[in-house]
Design a protein around this motif. Sequence first.
Motif, mmCIF file in Angstrom:
data_model
loop_
_atom_site.group_PDB
_atom_site.id
_atom_site.type_symbol
_atom_site.label_atom_id
_atom_site.label_comp_id
_atom_site.label_asym_id
_atom_site.label_seq_id
_atom_site.Cartn_x
_atom_site.Cartn_y
_atom_site.Cartn_z
ATOM 1 N N LYS A 99 -18.705 43.984 -23.037
ATOM 2 C CA LYS A 99 -18.214 42.658 -23.023
ATOM 3 C C LYS A 99 -18.832 42.058 -21.604
ATOM 4 O O LYS A 99 -19.251 40.907 -21.578
ATOM 5 C CB LYS A 99 -16.462 42.188 -22.937
ATOM 6 N N THR A 100 -18.759 42.783 -20.763
ATOM 7 C CA THR A 100 -19.185 42.481 -19.282
ATOM 8 C C THR A 100 -20.641 42.549 -19.164
ATOM 9 O O THR A 100 -21.202 41.931 -18.292
ATOM 10 C CB THR A 100 -18.709 43.183 -18.377
ATOM 11 N N ILE A 101 -21.617 43.474 -19.801
ATOM 12 C CA ILE A 101 -23.008 43.350 -19.622
ATOM 13 C C ILE A 101 -23.773 42.133 -20.155
ATOM 14 O O ILE A 101 -24.395 41.627 -19.162
ATOM 15 C CB ILE A 101 -23.712 44.762 -20.493
ATOM 16 N N PRO A 102 -23.466 41.268 -21.153
ATOM 17 C CA PRO A 102 -23.820 40.112 -21.423
ATOM 18 C C PRO A 102 -23.684 39.203 -20.141
ATOM 19 O O PRO A 102 -24.470 38.190 -19.849
ATOM 20 C CB PRO A 102 -23.279 39.874 -22.556
ATOM 21 N N ILE A 121 -18.081 32.787 -10.449
ATOM 22 C CA ILE A 121 -17.034 33.083 -11.130
ATOM 23 C C ILE A 121 -17.376 34.175 -12.166
ATOM 24 O O ILE A 121 -16.450 35.042 -12.031
ATOM 25 C CB ILE A 121 -16.275 32.009 -11.906
ATOM 26 N N LEU A 122 -18.536 33.941 -12.800
ATOM 27 C CA LEU A 122 -18.808 35.290 -13.639
ATOM 28 C C LEU A 122 -19.071 36.457 -12.847
ATOM 29 O O LEU A 122 -18.347 37.687 -13.163
ATOM 30 C CB LEU A 122 -20.192 34.957 -14.605
ATOM 31 N N SER A 159 -13.895 43.920 -13.967
ATOM 32 C CA SER A 159 -13.645 44.245 -15.306
ATOM 33 C C SER A 159 -14.600 45.455 -15.857
ATOM 34 O O SER A 159 -14.500 46.226 -16.513
ATOM 35 C CB SER A 159 -13.631 43.385 -16.221
ATOM 36 N N ARG A 160 -15.563 45.919 -14.975
ATOM 37 C CA ARG A 160 -16.642 46.617 -15.244
ATOM 38 C C ARG A 160 -16.181 47.999 -14.671
ATOM 39 O O ARG A 160 -16.033 48.280 -13.929
ATOM 40 C CB ARG A 160 -18.035 45.981 -14.633
#
Length: 138
Positions: free
Chosen positions: A7-10, A118-119, A126-127
Amino acid sequence: MSIMQNKTIPLLRVTGYWLIAIGIIHIIGDIVYYFEPWSDIVRNGVFNAVDPHFDRGAAFWMLMLSPFLFAFGQFCFWAEEHNVRLPGFMGWNLLITSAFGAFLMPISGFWLLIPPSILMIVVSQSREVNSSKAIEDV
């Protein structure tokens, strides 16, 4: 690779592209908006041609932000590739700086920096980290 990483890679990729796109827009906008001051700088031989002219200084400092936006974007790509967590302070610094800039100059591009900051904060929280791979690759 865990579900969280998928989810976090994108998000890292989107953030990197966003920051690099803003850097490109910043350069183009600088050249278009400050065409006359840049022309004056070139006509005056470039070396020591900025001070004490306010318009030339504004053109110069607007251009100087672009390499940092590129570097932030490239760092997002690097972190994705090496499976390294982004440091939270990067996102927070960018968020605080862009929010302050937007407050002082509401009609500006500072607003464009708030979403990627923010991203960056979300991804830093989360990563998962593969520290052994990060250490080997550095």
